[in-house]
Design an enzyme around this catalytic site. Structure first.
Site, PDB file in Angstrom:
ATOM      1  N   ASP A  56       0.600  -1.479  -0.170  1.00 40.59           N
ATOM      2  CA  ASP A  56       0.141  -0.250   0.083  1.00 40.59           C
ATOM      3  C   ASP A  56       0.838   1.622  -0.463  1.00 40.59           C
ATOM      4  OD1 ASP A  56      -2.249  -1.532  -0.235  1.00 40.59           O
ATOM      5  OD2 ASP A  56      -2.975  -1.362   1.884  1.00 40.59           O
TER       6      ASP A  56
ATOM      7  N   TYR B 104       2.352   1.384  -3.617  1.00 37.22           N
ATOM      8  CA  TYR B 104       1.613   2.396  -3.943  1.00 37.22           C
ATOM      9  C   TYR B 104       0.862   3.803  -3.433  1.00 37.22           C
ATOM     10  CZ  TYR B 104      -2.827   2.942  -6.693  1.00 37.22           C
ATOM     11  OH  TYR B 104      -3.602   3.052  -7.487  1.00 37.22           O
ATOM     12  N   ASP B 105       0.571   4.232  -2.920  1.00 36.86           N
ATOM     13  CA  ASP B 105       0.804   5.284  -2.434  1.00 36.86           C
ATOM     14  C   ASP B 105       1.693   6.156  -3.243  1.00 36.86           C
ATOM     15  OD1 ASP B 105      -1.350   5.114  -1.049  1.00 36.86           O
ATOM     16  OD2 ASP B 105      -1.007   4.755   0.847  1.00 36.86           O
TER      17      ASP B 105
ATOM     18  N   SER C 292     -35.999  -3.666 -18.855  1.00 39.62           N
ATOM     19  CA  SER C 292     -36.224  -3.773 -18.076  1.00 39.62           C
ATOM     20  C   SER C 292     -36.938  -5.261 -18.070  1.00 39.62           C
ATOM     21  CB  SER C 292     -37.523  -3.159 -17.189  1.00 39.62           C
ATOM     22  OG  SER C 292     -38.414  -2.887 -18.242  1.00 39.62           O
TER      23      SER C 292
ATOM     24  N   LYS D  30     -29.995 -10.820  -8.215  1.00 40.47           N
ATOM     25  CA  LYS D  30     -30.584 -10.094  -8.656  1.00 40.47           C
ATOM     26  C   LYS D  30     -29.865  -8.974  -7.732  1.00 40.47           C
ATOM     27  CE  LYS D  30     -35.175  -7.623 -10.456  1.00 40.47           C
ATOM     28  NZ  LYS D  30     -34.917  -6.185  -9.715  1.00 40.47           N
TER      29      LYS D  30
ATOM     30  N   ARG E 272     -29.204   4.768 -16.176  1.00 39.22           N
ATOM     31  CA  ARG E 272     -30.238   3.624 -16.497  1.00 39.22           C
ATOM     32  C   ARG E 272     -31.200   4.400 -18.053  1.00 39.22           C
ATOM     33  NH1 ARG E 272     -35.442   1.205 -16.544  1.00 39.22           N
ATOM     34  NH2 ARG E 272     -35.978  -0.360 -17.957  1.00 39.22           N
TER      35      ARG E 272
ATOM     36  N   LYS F 193     -31.848 -15.896 -17.389  1.00 38.64           N
ATOM     37  CA  LYS F 193     -31.131 -15.305 -18.913  1.00 38.64           C
ATOM     38  C   LYS F 193     -31.218 -16.649 -19.615  1.00 38.64           C
ATOM     39  CE  LYS F 193     -29.568 -11.363 -17.046  1.00 38.64           C
ATOM     40  NZ  LYS F 193     -28.281 -10.710 -16.905  1.00 38.64           N
TER      41      LYS F 193
HETATM   42  S1  IVH Z   1     -30.344  -7.856 -16.714  1.00 41.58           S
HETATM   43  C1  IVH Z   1     -32.975  -7.698 -20.147  1.00 41.58           C
HETATM   44  N1  IVH Z   1     -29.627  -9.250 -14.734  1.00 41.58           N
HETATM   45  O1  IVH Z   1     -32.704  -5.196 -12.007  1.00 41.58           O
HETATM   46  C2  IVH Z   1     -32.414  -7.498 -18.535  1.00 41.58           C
HETATM   47  N2  IVH Z   1     -30.672  -6.530 -14.470  1.00 41.58           N
HETATM   48  O2  IVH Z   1     -35.958  -5.044 -12.561  1.00 41.58           O
HETATM   49  C3  IVH Z   1     -32.189  -6.495 -18.004  1.00 41.58           C
HETATM   50  N3  IVH Z   1     -30.642  -6.004 -11.933  1.00 41.58           N
HETATM   51  O3  IVH Z   1     -32.300  -2.244 -14.240  1.00 41.58           O
HETATM   52  C4  IVH Z   1     -31.549  -6.459 -16.957  1.00 41.58           C
HETATM   53  N4  IVH Z   1     -29.232  -8.037 -10.958  1.00 41.58           N
HETATM   54  O4  IVH Z   1     -30.667  -2.708 -12.405  1.00 41.58           O
HETATM   55  C5  IVH Z   1     -29.978  -7.969 -15.081  1.00 41.58           C
HETATM   56  N5  IVH Z   1     -27.773  -9.776 -12.589  1.00 41.58           N
HETATM   57  C6  IVH Z   1     -29.285  -8.692 -13.148  1.00 41.58           C
HETATM   58  C7  IVH Z   1     -29.769  -8.007 -11.934  1.00 41.58           C
HETATM   59  C8  IVH Z   1     -29.896  -6.710 -12.522  1.00 41.58           C
HETATM   60  C9  IVH Z   1     -29.647  -6.637 -10.583  1.00 41.58           C
HETATM   61  C10 IVH Z   1     -31.979  -4.649 -12.142  1.00 41.58           C
HETATM   62  C11 IVH Z   1     -30.969  -4.288 -12.957  1.00 41.58           C
HETATM   63  C12 IVH Z   1     -32.453  -3.484 -13.804  1.00 41.58           C
HETATM   64  C13 IVH Z   1     -33.846  -4.431 -13.051  1.00 41.58           C
HETATM   65  C14 IVH Z   1     -34.414  -4.981 -13.479  1.00 41.58           C
END
Ligand code: IVH
Length: 437
Positions: free
Chosen positions: A30, A33-34, A79, A113, A134, A292
């Site tokens: 550190d 680095y500093d 979303s 999420k 966003r 997804k």
């Molecule tokens: S994907 C088309 N992945 O959730 C896909 N969103 O409700 C769009 N979020 O605006 C988002 N973790 O802010 C995705 N692993 C994740 C996420 C995530 C949190 C939030 C993100 C988005 C919102 C949608």
């Protein structure tokens, strides 16, 4: 030459800035680095024409801005559709299979999420070019100056065998750990400053600062979770969501370590149960998990409905509930003059977040709940949603309690209020109250 050396060492052209500062495996100490950092600051001050926009010195925060510039995203930020039950996930799987027709196997990426703030990072030729919020999904605000202060966001992508593309939009979530959020609030309280309602608001408040020095002082973190536009020339391509994560990791971007691939919807359902079990131990807040379709080819043929893709879904955790006593019911005047009743109650901890107010959407809701001052009530908090009163415990009501009626005068300007009925949609609002000033 000296400046170039200090810059190269610090920014990762030799090794990586991430590696150098990696807590578990630092390349330099550190204090070394500093020393290098201070040397670079001095050199840049003396030779401003040699100071780069991706220099590590940018981390401390540049000069305050006058305002935020609006920027259109190259690809819209979508979303997510919400699922609240296992059945919703099975229906999601069925819909996908029906649309894709083909018998091809469908696997899913599974990700926590995060309850943070979605951001879009544009890297050009490997260098962070612009960062935006966003916003409404189409247009966001330029927060490049603030994003640069977040230590885990690389200012330049690490060059490995996977070369950074000409241009890429990297999407992810900026957040604050729960403990750090509490620390910020303790500090704010001691100075009689405004406290944040939850970690998400703390992250949002810290990012939306005109003075990047304030952002730099907040322990913001980042996980990348998506891809927007990509220009990779002719020879490279990315075909799956899991590959996105591999590429991101190799470039030095942080990915949530709980990210996994599931081979079918049943594995997704088990993943949800696993994460639900881990939730209380996580240092940050999550409000569900995201699934997804892994293959980009399949994503493309599935497309989107309005602003949510057909290939992804968020399985949310059930709302959290708690009981408290209503201390007051006041009337708030909105920007357009609408009057909203707000209940103030004894502060209550729901799922780690202290809440003390709930907005009651309108006067119908007051009548429907028949909520009164002094009532014992049940409060629900669902992720990022404002707490709601869901039930009044009539057995605990005081005999002297008085029914709440809509005010006739504006609490802010004392003008007579108007009550508007909407007879065509009685289920929504039968009357709203407005101040016309
Ligand atoms: S994907 C088309 N992945 O959730 C896909 N969103 O409700 C769009 N979020 O605006 C988002 N973790 O802010 C995705 N692993 C994740 C996420 C995530 C949190 C939030 C993100 C988005 C919102 C949608």
């Amino acid at each position: 030459f000296k400046q170039k050396t200090a810059y190269e060492i610090l920014s990762g052209l030799v090794g990586s800035e991430m590696c150098i500062r990696d807590r578990d495996n630092p390349i330099i100490s550190d204090s070394e680095y500093d020393d290098l950092f201070n040397e670079l600051l001095e050199l840049e001050a003396n030779y401003p024409n040699l100071s780069f926009s991706h220099s590590p010195t940018q981390r401390v925060g540049s000069k305050p801005l006058d305002g935020f510039t609006k920027v259109d995203h190259l690809t819209p930020m979508l979303s997510l559709e919400n699922a609240f039950h296992t059945k919703d996930l099975q229906d999601f799987d069925k819909r996908i299979k029906e649309r894709l027709i083909s018998e091809e196997h469908i696997s899913f990426s599974c990700e926590p999420k995060l309850d943070g703030i979605a951001v879009n990072l544009i890297y050009k030729e490997g260098y962070l070019h612009q960062a935006t919020t966003r916003g409404d999904g189409k247009t966001g605000e330029d927060i490049t100056h603030n994003i640069k202060t977040i230590p885990s966001i690389p200012l330049s992508l690490r060059v490995t065998e996977i070369k950074p593309p000409k241009l890429i939009e990297i999407r992810g979530e900026v957040f604050i750990d729960i403990e750090d959020f509490k620390k910020i609030n303790r500090n704010a309280k001691s100075k009689s400053e405004k406290v944040f309602a939850n970690p998400r608001n703390a992250a949002a408040g810290s990012l939306r600062q005109l003075d990047p020095k304030i952002t730099a002082s907040r322990p913001l973190k980042f996980f990348a979770h998506g891809l927007g536009s990509l220009d990779y020339g002719k020879n490279h391509s990315i075909q799956t969501q899991m590959e996105v994560f591999d590429f991101y990791r190799s470039w030095g971007l942080p990915i949530n370590p709980l990210t996994e691939l599931s081979r079918d919807i049943n594995e997704c359902i088990s993943y949800f149960t696993k994460i639900e079990g881990l939730r209380a131990q996580l240092p940050y807040e999550i409000d569900g998990v995201v699934f997804k379709v892994n293959s980009f080819k399949m994503q493309e043929s599935l497309g989107q409905v309005s602003r949510a893709p057909r290939w992804a879904i968020a399985r949310k955790f059930p709302a959290e509930v708690g009981s408290t006593t209503v201390k007051s019911i006041s009337f708030q005047v909105g920007r357009v003059g609408s009057i909203t009743p707000v209940a103030g109650f004894e502060p209550l901890n729901i799922g780690g977040v202290v809440v003390s107010h709930a907005s009651i959407h309108n006067f119908d809701e007051i009548e429907r709940l028949d909520v009164r001052e002094g009532d014992s009530v049940q409060i629900k908090r669902a992720g990022d949603v404002i707490p709601q009163i869901i039930k009044v415990d009539l057995s605990k009501r005081h005999k002297s309690s008085k029914k709440i009626t809509a005010p006739s005068k504006c609490p802010s300007c004392n003008l007579s209020l108007i009550h508007i009925s909407e007879p065509t949609r009685p289920e929504r609002i039968s009357y709203a109250v407005f101040c016309l000033k």
